[in-house]
Structures are given as structure tokens and as C-alpha cells.
Design a protein around this motif. Structure first.
Motif, mmCIF file in Angstrom:
data_model
loop_
_atom_site.group_PDB
_atom_site.id
_atom_site.type_symbol
_atom_site.label_atom_id
_atom_site.label_comp_id
_atom_site.label_asym_id
_atom_site.label_seq_id
_atom_site.Cartn_x
_atom_site.Cartn_y
_atom_site.Cartn_z
ATOM 1 N N ARG A 25 57.018 -46.920 -11.678
ATOM 2 C CA ARG A 25 55.647 -46.866 -11.185
ATOM 3 C C ARG A 25 54.755 -46.025 -12.096
ATOM 4 N NH1 ARG A 25 56.139 -46.639 -4.528
ATOM 5 N NH2 ARG A 25 57.530 -48.454 -4.357
ATOM 6 N N ALA A 26 55.089 -45.999 -13.357
ATOM 7 C CA ALA A 26 54.298 -45.208 -14.301
ATOM 8 C C ALA A 26 54.471 -45.776 -15.702
ATOM 9 C CB ALA A 26 54.712 -43.740 -14.270
ATOM 10 N N LEU A 27 53.474 -45.538 -16.521
ATOM 11 C CA LEU A 27 53.542 -45.859 -17.945
ATOM 12 C C LEU A 27 53.001 -44.660 -18.715
ATOM 13 C CD1 LEU A 27 52.105 -48.576 -16.379
ATOM 14 C CD2 LEU A 27 52.771 -49.584 -18.578
ATOM 15 N N PHE A 28 53.675 -44.326 -19.824
ATOM 16 C CA PHE A 28 53.229 -43.241 -20.690
ATOM 17 C C PHE A 28 53.113 -43.813 -22.103
ATOM 18 C CE2 PHE A 28 56.048 -41.497 -17.391
ATOM 19 C CZ PHE A 28 55.108 -40.768 -16.671
ATOM 20 N N GLY A 29 51.929 -43.629 -22.704
ATOM 21 C CA GLY A 29 51.727 -44.278 -23.986
ATOM 22 C C GLY A 29 50.926 -43.457 -24.969
ATOM 23 N N GLN A 30 50.993 -43.891 -26.222
ATOM 24 C CA GLN A 30 50.172 -43.316 -27.283
ATOM 25 C C GLN A 30 49.423 -44.444 -27.970
ATOM 26 O OE1 GLN A 30 52.193 -41.052 -30.310
ATOM 27 N NE2 GLN A 30 50.332 -40.807 -31.556
ATOM 28 N N ALA A 31 48.112 -44.303 -28.080
ATOM 29 C CA ALA A 31 47.267 -45.258 -28.781
ATOM 30 C C ALA A 31 46.255 -44.462 -29.584
ATOM 31 C CB ALA A 31 46.562 -46.195 -27.801
ATOM 32 N N SER B 260 49.650 -28.267 -27.367
ATOM 33 C CA SER B 260 49.454 -26.929 -26.800
ATOM 34 C C SER B 260 50.242 -26.737 -25.511
ATOM 35 C CB SER B 260 47.964 -26.676 -26.540
ATOM 36 O OG SER B 260 47.495 -27.464 -25.455
ATOM 37 N N LEU B 261 50.688 -27.856 -24.911
ATOM 38 C CA LEU B 261 51.521 -27.808 -23.706
ATOM 39 C C LEU B 261 52.971 -28.143 -24.039
ATOM 40 C CD1 LEU B 261 49.034 -29.664 -21.321
ATOM 41 C CD2 LEU B 261 49.503 -27.210 -21.384
ATOM 42 N N ASP B 262 53.331 -27.999 -25.327
ATOM 43 C CA ASP B 262 54.697 -28.180 -25.827
ATOM 44 C C ASP B 262 55.168 -29.630 -25.801
ATOM 45 O OD1 ASP B 262 54.931 -25.442 -26.322
ATOM 46 O OD2 ASP B 262 55.603 -25.044 -24.283
ATOM 47 N N ALA B 263 54.234 -30.570 -25.800
ATOM 48 C CA ALA B 263 54.600 -31.984 -25.920
ATOM 49 C C ALA B 263 54.345 -32.402 -27.363
ATOM 50 C CB ALA B 263 53.787 -32.831 -24.956
ATOM 51 N N GLU B 264 55.422 -32.528 -28.151
ATOM 52 C CA GLU B 264 55.277 -32.740 -29.590
ATOM 53 C C GLU B 264 55.253 -34.206 -29.985
ATOM 54 O OE1 GLU B 264 58.271 -30.505 -31.545
ATOM 55 O OE2 GLU B 264 57.438 -28.561 -30.950
ATOM 56 N N ASP B 265 55.623 -35.092 -29.066
ATOM 57 C CA ASP B 265 55.595 -36.520 -29.355
ATOM 58 C C ASP B 265 55.451 -37.266 -28.042
ATOM 59 O OD1 ASP B 265 58.097 -36.275 -28.171
ATOM 60 O OD2 ASP B 265 59.203 -36.499 -30.059
ATOM 61 N N LEU B 266 55.501 -38.595 -28.076
ATOM 62 C CA LEU B 266 55.312 -39.368 -26.854
ATOM 63 C C LEU B 266 56.379 -39.066 -25.819
ATOM 64 C CD1 LEU B 266 53.966 -41.527 -25.153
ATOM 65 C CD2 LEU B 266 55.248 -43.267 -26.435
ATOM 66 N N GLU B 267 57.630 -38.956 -26.255
ATOM 67 C CA GLU B 267 58.688 -38.640 -25.286
ATOM 68 C C GLU B 267 58.441 -37.286 -24.654
ATOM 69 O OE1 GLU B 267 61.360 -39.207 -22.739
ATOM 70 O OE2 GLU B 267 61.223 -40.774 -24.271
ATOM 71 N N GLY B 268 57.990 -36.327 -25.458
ATOM 72 C CA GLY B 268 57.673 -35.014 -24.903
ATOM 73 C C GLY B 268 56.516 -35.081 -23.925
ATOM 74 N N PHE B 269 55.515 -35.927 -24.226
ATOM 75 C CA PHE B 269 54.392 -36.102 -23.304
ATOM 76 C C PHE B 269 54.875 -36.734 -22.006
ATOM 77 C CE2 PHE B 269 50.918 -38.837 -21.683
ATOM 78 C CZ PHE B 269 49.991 -37.856 -21.393
ATOM 79 N N ALA B 270 55.750 -37.747 -22.118
ATOM 80 C CA ALA B 270 56.283 -38.378 -20.910
ATOM 81 C C ALA B 270 57.059 -37.363 -20.071
ATOM 82 C CB ALA B 270 57.172 -39.558 -21.284
ATOM 83 N N ASP B 271 57.860 -36.529 -20.710
ATOM 84 C CA ASP B 271 58.585 -35.483 -19.972
ATOM 85 C C ASP B 271 57.616 -34.560 -19.247
ATOM 86 O OD1 ASP B 271 61.068 -36.401 -20.719
ATOM 87 O OD2 ASP B 271 61.267 -35.034 -22.423
ATOM 88 N N LEU B 272 56.545 -34.181 -19.936
ATOM 89 C CA LEU B 272 55.535 -33.307 -19.338
ATOM 90 C C LEU B 272 54.898 -33.951 -18.113
ATOM 91 C CD1 LEU B 272 53.558 -30.813 -19.488
ATOM 92 C CD2 LEU B 272 52.147 -32.248 -20.985
ATOM 93 N N MET B 273 54.599 -35.238 -18.210
ATOM 94 C CA MET B 273 53.829 -35.903 -17.165
ATOM 95 C C MET B 273 54.687 -36.416 -16.014
ATOM 96 S SD MET B 273 50.943 -35.318 -18.427
ATOM 97 C CE MET B 273 49.843 -36.184 -17.317
#
Length: 547
Positions: free
Chosen positions: A433-439, A484-497
Motif C-alpha cells: 500500500r505504498a510506493l517510494f521513488g526517486q525522480a 540530513s535525515l540519514d537517508a543516503e539513497d532510495l532504499e534508505g529513504f524507503a526505510d525512513l518513510m
């Protein structure tokens, strides 16, 4: 960055090349869809053929002859019947037989003024017989008195009427008509300065305002009139600059054409003004952008191109109503250097329901290519053509705040409750029920109350989510913000979110979310169906939120 002169010639050359590559129809025109496109293309082709500073890959003599031929066919289609109620007008849609197409009130409004501009700038180089044809056409435009209407709606139509009064009053030395135009300009300017543009964020209409008054500004020399024109054009471009992000137009739109969403493709005017993005291979709806230019106030241009410090643009819009007092609408747009988020808190009825109420907008970039640069969801209105996601139903409540948008879709029973979204192409991690992406230079987190199906095409990712009480939350983040929130790539952003998923109400009538800006956002529907919003526990009434 190229100079203004080079950008202008680049636009002229590019559109001319598009015209030269098109095959003429048996009618002698390029298109029967819109007569104005034939005039615009012919203008560019002729100008490029005449200008040795513009590099071309076509034969200049052949191009000149083609443009002259198209001009002649366009002028022949003007209604010159004595006593006709549409005297001086042209048809709009030409159909199978242009000669029998019925005159329409729209083409003359802008095309008549631009024809006068073309004649003033290029008339001396035209063949004598074409000069005479243009002069006859312009006289018929003036004699039609299409512009002879009092100000009432203060919209793009009346802006074009006002410009025509000034242009033709000066051209034919008609002091009474010129004075009428002067009065109309002052009244229109006072109205817009006091109340703003109720045709908010509408590219086709906005560019008609800009073209009409730029045309007058470039041709007239009356000091009083040109001073008011400068004030009007400064206001228009300052408004544009408020919502500008890298060639794109952020925030809600009263009207959008297919060129405006989900990809900002009508970029010619912005390219000339700002020049901070790459011109696409094909230009859409360039109209007369390559010929008309007015430099916006320097402060506005600099602010528009410098989004390193995020800004919030909050505006109150007074929307005229057909039967009653004006309605207050409240627009919100948050802009950074890598994304913008904007929306209109209230929904209003707009022209053909071609509105765009909210989205996440990304700057135009080489990385995105020709792909969509917007992310948004709608509950489609009935009868919408497949793939044309410009017409939403009224069943939607939103809360935009900084990088996030919360949206509820309370579709009544008996109607398909499915919502459809557009996401830009990029790298996406898809979960239940979620999508995490980089564009481009932004990350996006998309949360849905129900499951979804996602289909990737050449220019976008289309998401469909079924189930009653649909709801969605989208939050954007710049790459540096995420780092700045320790998300260094898309996978890190997905983990954060993943750990920040919103709380969707069991009935689909509420949602709560803590954004990356550590703001507690809440949106719910009251017993009366009206949306109720809170930010950090404080009620955010629409009228209070945007002053």
C-alpha cells in the motif's frame, strides 16, 4: 545561459523547423484542427526564412513561398460578407471543408492583434498582393467591432478586447477607440491589482494575457498607456514567477490543457523569460512566444530561479460567481529547488472542469526526458477519456502543507470509488500500500489506504486504487533533505518513510500524518461532509490559513 536574443532566435528556428517538416494538406493548410496554428506556423517559417542569423536546414526560398501560401489561405477564410453578424471573423475548427466552416468568435480575439504585429514588423518584405490582403483583413477586424464590449468579467477575453482597442485605435489613428482602450486598460489594471487573477495558474489563458499586452507594449509609444502596460506586465510576470520551478508551473490551475499535465510541455514563454532549463526537441503551443518579449522585473526573475531557500506562497483568490457574491478560494504552494507542492484548499467549478487542483511538481530536467514531471491523484469524473486525467469529480478534500499533501475521496455509494494517480518515471520501490521513488532530484513517498495496481508506460507510472473511502498521502523530499535525515539513497529513504505511514481512518473519512517537517497533519470530514484540517493540533480553517 544563452542571451535573450539567442533564445528568441532558437525558439523561432525550432518552431520554423517543425513547420517546414509538416506536409501541407490539399487545402493549402497544415492543420484543420485550429486555424490559429496555421497562422502561427507560417509566421515562424517566414521569420526564420528572412533572418540570416537563424540557422535552418530547409530551403529558405521554398519556406518563404510556403509561408506566403498559408498566409493567403488563412486570410481567404475570413468572413467578408457585407452585413454578416460575424463579419471580420474566422472559423476555428476547419473540418473537412475549411471553405464552409462557420466563423467562430475566438480566433479574432488574439490572432487579429498578432496579425497587426506581424504586418508592422514584417510587412515591408511581403509581396505586394499579400500586403494588400493583410491590410484588408486588418480593416475587417477593426470594422467587426468584436472588442466593443464593456468590462464585466475581467478575464482573458476582456484583456484581449482591451489590447485590440489600443492597437487598432493607434493603427488607424482613431482617437475615440484609443481612448476607450486607455480607459479599459486602467480599469482592468485597477481590478487585477486590487483583486488578483481569478483565472489562477491557467497557462492557456495566462499566456493570452501576456501576449495581448506585450503586443501593445511593443507597438505603442504613448507614455501614459505604456506606463500602465508596464504595470500590468510586471504584475503578470511577478505572478508567474511566484509559481515557477525550473520551467514548470507549480500550484493549482483553473484550467489545464493536455500540454500542461502531467508534463509541463508549453514552455516557450518561460524559456525566453528565464532560460534556466533545456528547450525540448518539440515545442507545443508556442503561439507568438518567439516574437513577443517583455523582461519581467529582475527581482521576480531572480527569485523564481533561486529556490535554494524554500518558500511558501499563500494566496486568496476572489472567484466571481454567476449568481451571487465572489467566492474566496485559498491557494497554497511550497517551492524548493528540487520539487514543489501546491493545491487549492477549496474546489470550485471551472471551465469544462479542466482544472488541476493539486500536485507535486518537479523541475523539467534532462533526466526526466519527455516523461511526466507531476505526481497527483484524482477521482475521475464520469465520461473522461481513457488516459486523460484532467477531469476530477467533486469528491475530494485535501490538506497541502510544505512537502506533503493529504487527500480524501468520499465517493457516494453507487459510484465507482476508484482513484487514479500519475507518478513520474524513475526508480520505484513498490509495496502493498505504498510506493517510494526517486525522480530527478527528489524522492517521493506515496501511501494509499487501499491496495493498488501500477502500470508503467513511456512517460509515466499510472496507479489505480479501488475500494470505498479512498485516501492518499504523498510527501516529497529533496535528496539533500533526505541525507540530513540519514537517508543516503532510495532504499534508505524507503526505510525512513516506512515507519512514518499515515493513520487512515477505518471509514476513510480521516487521515493523520506526521510529515518530515515534524508537523502533525490531520484531515477529516465532518458530519456535514465539510473538511476539517488541523496542523499541530490547531484548526486550520481555510480562510485563516491563507491571508
Amino acid at each position: 545561459m544563452l542571451s535573450l536574443e539567442k533564445r528568441s532566435r532558437q525558439v523561432v528556428g525550432k518552431v520554423a523547423a517543425q513547420a517546414a517538416a509538416r506536409e501541407l494538406l490539399p487545402s493549402g493548410l497544415w492543420s484543420h484542427d485550429d486555424i490559429r496554428d496555421n497562422f502561427y506556423y507560417a509566421s515562424y517559417l517566414y521569420a526564420a526564412a528572412e533572418d540570416p542569423e537563424i540557422r535552418v536546414r530547409f530551403d529558405r526560398d521554398e519556406a518563404r513561398a510556403t509561408a506566403i501560401g498559408v498566409f493567403g489561405r488563412v486570410l481567404e477564410l475570413q468572413d467578408r460578407r457585407a452585413g454578416s453578424g460575424t463579419y471580420g471573423h474566422w472559423p476555428l475548427e476547419l473540418g473537412d471543408d475549411p471553405q464552409s466552416a462557420e466563423p467562430d468568435p475566438l480566433p479574432i480575439e488574439l490572432m487579429g492583434s498578432l496579425m497587426l504585429y506581424f504586418v508592422e514588423r514584417c510587412g515591408d518584405s511581403l509581396p505586394p498582393e499579400l500586403q494588400a490582403s493583410f491590410e484588408a483583413a486588418l480593416q475587417a477586424v477593426c470594422d467587426s467591432r468584436f472588442y466593443d464590449r464593456p468590462l464585466d468579467k475581467y478575464d482573458h477575453h476582456e484583456a484581449k478586447h482591451t489590447a485590440a482597442k489600443l492597437l487598432f485605435g493607434a493603427y488607424y489613428d482613431d482617437a475615440e477607440l484609443l481612448e476607450d482602450g486607455r480607459r479599459s486598460l486602467k480599469a482592468l489594471l485597477a481590478h487585477v491589482e486590487a483583486r488578483g487573477l481569478h483565472e489562477y495558474g491557467s497557462q492557456p489563458w495566462f499566456w493570452h494575457w501576456v501576449q495581448a499586452f506585450t503586443c501593445v507594449r511593443l507597438l505603442l509609444s504613448d507614455a501614459d498607456i505604456t506606463d500602465d502596460l508596464k504595470r500590468m506586465l510586471d504584475l503578470l510576470w511577478s505572478e508567474r514567477s511566484l509559481h515557477y520551478i525550473g520551467g514548470a508551473w507549480a500550484g493549482p490551475h483553473a484550467r489545464q490543457r493536455s500540454e500542461d499535465t502531467p508534463k509541463d510541455a508549453g514552455v516557450a514563454f518561460d524559456y525566453l523569460q528565464y532560460g534556466d532549463f533545456r528547450l525540448p526537441p518539440q515545442l507545443k503551443r508556442a503561439e507568438y512566444a518567439g516574437f513577443l518579449f517583455y523582461e519581467a522585473p529582475e527581482a521576480s526573475r531572480i527569485a523564481a530561479m533561486d529556490r535554494l531557500v524554500p518558500v511558501e506562497v499563500k494566496k486568496k483568490i476572489l472567484k466571481p460567481q454567476p449568481d451571487g457574491p465572489d467566492r474566496e478560494l485559498h491557494s497554497y504552494t511550497y517551492l524548493t529547488d528540487s520539487y514543489a507542492v501546491g493545491g487549492m484548499w477549496e474546489r470550485s467549478e471551472e471551465f469544462d472542469n479542466e482544472q488541476h487542483r493539486w500536485d507535486v511538481t518537479l523541475p523539467l530536467s534532462y533526466e526526466l526526458g519527455s516523461a511526466a514531471n507531476q505526481a497527483y491523484f484524482i477521482h475521475p469524473a464520469p465520461g473522461q477519456a481513457e488516459g486523460d486525467l484532467r477531469h476530477s469529480s467533486p469528491f475530494e478534500a485535501i490538506l497541502p502543507d510544505r512537502g506533503a499533501v493529504l487527500a480524501l475521496y468520499p465517493v457516494p455509494e453507487g459510484q465507482d470509488p476508484s482513484i487514479v494517480g500519475v507518478l513520474p518515471k524513475g526508480e520505484w520501490i513498490r509495496e502493498e500500500r505504498a510506493l517510494f521513488g526517486q525522480a530527478g532530484g527528489a524522492y517521493l513517498a506515496v501511501y494509499l489506504r487501499h491496495g493498488y495496481e501500477a502500470e508503467e508506460s513511456d512517460d509515466r507510472v499510472t496507479v489505480r486504487s479501488a475500494g470505498p473511502g479512498g485516501a492518499v498521502v504523498i510527501e516529497a523530499s529533496g535528496i539533500e533533505e533526505a541525507e540530513s535525515l540519514d537517508a543516503e539513497d532510495l532504499e534508505g529513504f524507503a526505510d525512513l518513510m516506512r515507519g512514518r505511514a499515515p493513520d487512515f481512518g477505518a471509514d476513510g473519512r480521516s487521515v493523520a500524518y506526521r510529515s518530515l517537517h515534524s508537523r502533525r497533519l490531520e484531515l477529516a470530514l465532518g458530519a456535514d461532509g465539510e473538511p476539517q484540517a488541523k496542523i499541530d493540533g490547531t484548526a486550520a480553517a481555510f480562510g485563516d490559513y491563507v491571508k
